[in-house]
Design an enzyme around this catalytic site. Structure first.
Site, short mmCIF file in Angstrom:
data_model
loop_
_atom_site.label_atom_id
_atom_site.label_comp_id
_atom_site.label_asym_id
_atom_site.label_seq_id
_atom_site.Cartn_x
_atom_site.Cartn_y
_atom_site.Cartn_z
N HIS A 182 -49.23 -83.37 -54.12
CA HIS A 182 -49.88 -83.79 -55.37
C HIS A 182 -50.94 -82.74 -55.71
O HIS A 182 -51.55 -82.17 -54.81
CB HIS A 182 -50.63 -85.12 -55.18
CG HIS A 182 -49.85 -86.36 -55.43
ND1 HIS A 182 -50.07 -87.53 -54.73
CD2 HIS A 182 -48.88 -86.67 -56.35
CE1 HIS A 182 -49.27 -88.48 -55.18
NE2 HIS A 182 -48.54 -87.99 -56.15
N CYS A 282 -57.50 -89.72 -53.74
CA CYS A 282 -56.32 -90.58 -53.94
C CYS A 282 -56.73 -92.04 -54.12
O CYS A 282 -56.03 -92.81 -54.77
CB CYS A 282 -55.37 -90.50 -52.75
SG CYS A 282 -54.78 -88.86 -52.38
N1 ARG Z 1 -48.35 -92.46 -49.46
C1 ARG Z 1 -48.74 -92.10 -50.80
C2 ARG Z 1 -47.61 -91.35 -51.47
O1 ARG Z 1 -46.98 -90.54 -50.83
C3 ARG Z 1 -49.99 -91.30 -50.79
C4 ARG Z 1 -50.53 -90.97 -52.14
C5 ARG Z 1 -51.77 -90.19 -52.09
N2 ARG Z 1 -52.34 -90.06 -53.37
C6 ARG Z 1 -52.73 -88.92 -53.94
N3 ARG Z 1 -53.33 -88.97 -55.08
N4 ARG Z 1 -52.45 -87.77 -53.43
O2 ARG Z 1 -47.33 -91.53 -52.62
#
Ligand code: ARG
Length: 289
Positions: A182, A282
């Site tokens: 991300h 996150c």
């Molecule tokens: N387990 C989640 C996923 O893979 C984690 C998300 C983390 N969020 C972020 N904004 N990077 O979607």
């Protein structure tokens, strides 16, 4: 650049004065947090998780925001939606408009409904997405422009939609390292004035392809560059109010650089949530009206 053309506040050896601005955040308590599937390299369903510890760590983040005078709204957690604590991914809100997420993986798709309802009940003008996108996980607002990540979750189509919905310049960036899947684990917005202006960011250059790296270097020449070591504990998944920066405890070099640039690092331990592949940012969606 010769020293005499530097602003006084940016002279080497002096720390620039930074001004925090009150922020409004949307968070979701990790009451149902665990790791039961693997959609990023950080997740290992065979490794045990401690939900009570995750809640305590999350509370330390919420309490830090409240102590700084920020507003925190809470989304009701839903049993079975184990990743809902990562509220950044549910949408992207600027100018009172909210572009709702359309999650890449089926495990998270039902979360979108809770975010949609929350934005509707809180008087945001809602745009339904046509393209897969994971909200503020991949989109960042800085100095009047929107940075948009793609490569693992959000698609190029969503970047085009952003331009239409928000009528702002969108800089498309391609992520190339699966650990930094991300945008918000590869880049932090440190200064985001609500007006136009360059803003300031921190990032990990090799999380991006060559073209994106060149674009970032051109548009944000004064960025903080973090070490691999810091990025690997999701140090870039930090949140700044313009002065205070909530940052992963242990990100020593990044913390030192932040202080040198006049920021006030607030180290926090969210190690339990790291098992889900997420950190401070996150767990935080910024709401901009
Ligand atoms: N387990 C989640 C996923 O893979 C984690 C998300 C983390 N969020 C972020 N904004 N990077 O979607």
């Amino acid at each position: 650049m010769p020293a005499d053309v530097l602003l006084e506040t940016e002279m080497p050896g002096t720390r620039p004065t930074r001004t925090p601005t009150p922020r409004h955040y949307l968070m979701c308590r990790p009451d149902h947090f665990t790791v039961e599937y693997r959609i990023n390299p950080w997740m290992d369903p065979d490794q045990p998780t401690d939900t009570a510890l995750a809640v305590r760590q999350w509370e330390s983040l919420r309490d830090a925001y409240l102590a700084l005078g920020h507003t925190v709204d809470l989304l009701e957690p839903v049993a079975g939606l184990v990743d809902m604590v990562f509220s950044a991914n549910g949408g992207f809100a600027v100018d009172g408009k909210a572009y709702i997420a359309s999650f890449a993986y089926p495990q998270r798709q039902p979360e979108a409904e809770s975010f949609r309802r929350w934005f509707a009940e809180n008087d945001f003008e809602i745009t339904e997405p046509e393209s897969v996108n994971e909200g503020e996980g991949d989109f960042a607002y800085v100095g009047g422009v929107i940075l948009a990540g793609r490569g693992y979750r959000s698609t190029a189509g969503s970047h085009a939609e952003l331009e239409k919905v928000f009528d702002r310049e969108v800089l498309s960036l391609t992520l190339v390292d699966p650990r930094f899947y991300h945008l918000d684990v590869a880049l932090t917005v440190l200064d985001s004035e609500r007006s136009a202006g360059p803003g300031r960011i921190a990032y990990l250059p090799h999380a991006f392809d060559d073209a994106s790296r060149a674009l970032l270097a051109e548009r944000f020449p004064d960025s903080i560059i973090v070490t691999d070591e810091d990025a690997e504990i999701l140090a870039l998944n930090s949140v700044s109010d313009g002065l205070n920066v909530m940052v992963a405890a242990g990100a020593d070099d990044y913390i030192r650089q932040l202080a040198e640039h006049g920021y006030r690092p607030v180290p926090l331990d969210l190690s339990e949530l790291l098992k889900g592949g997420g950190g401070i940012k996150c767990c935080t969606q910024e709401l901009r009206r």
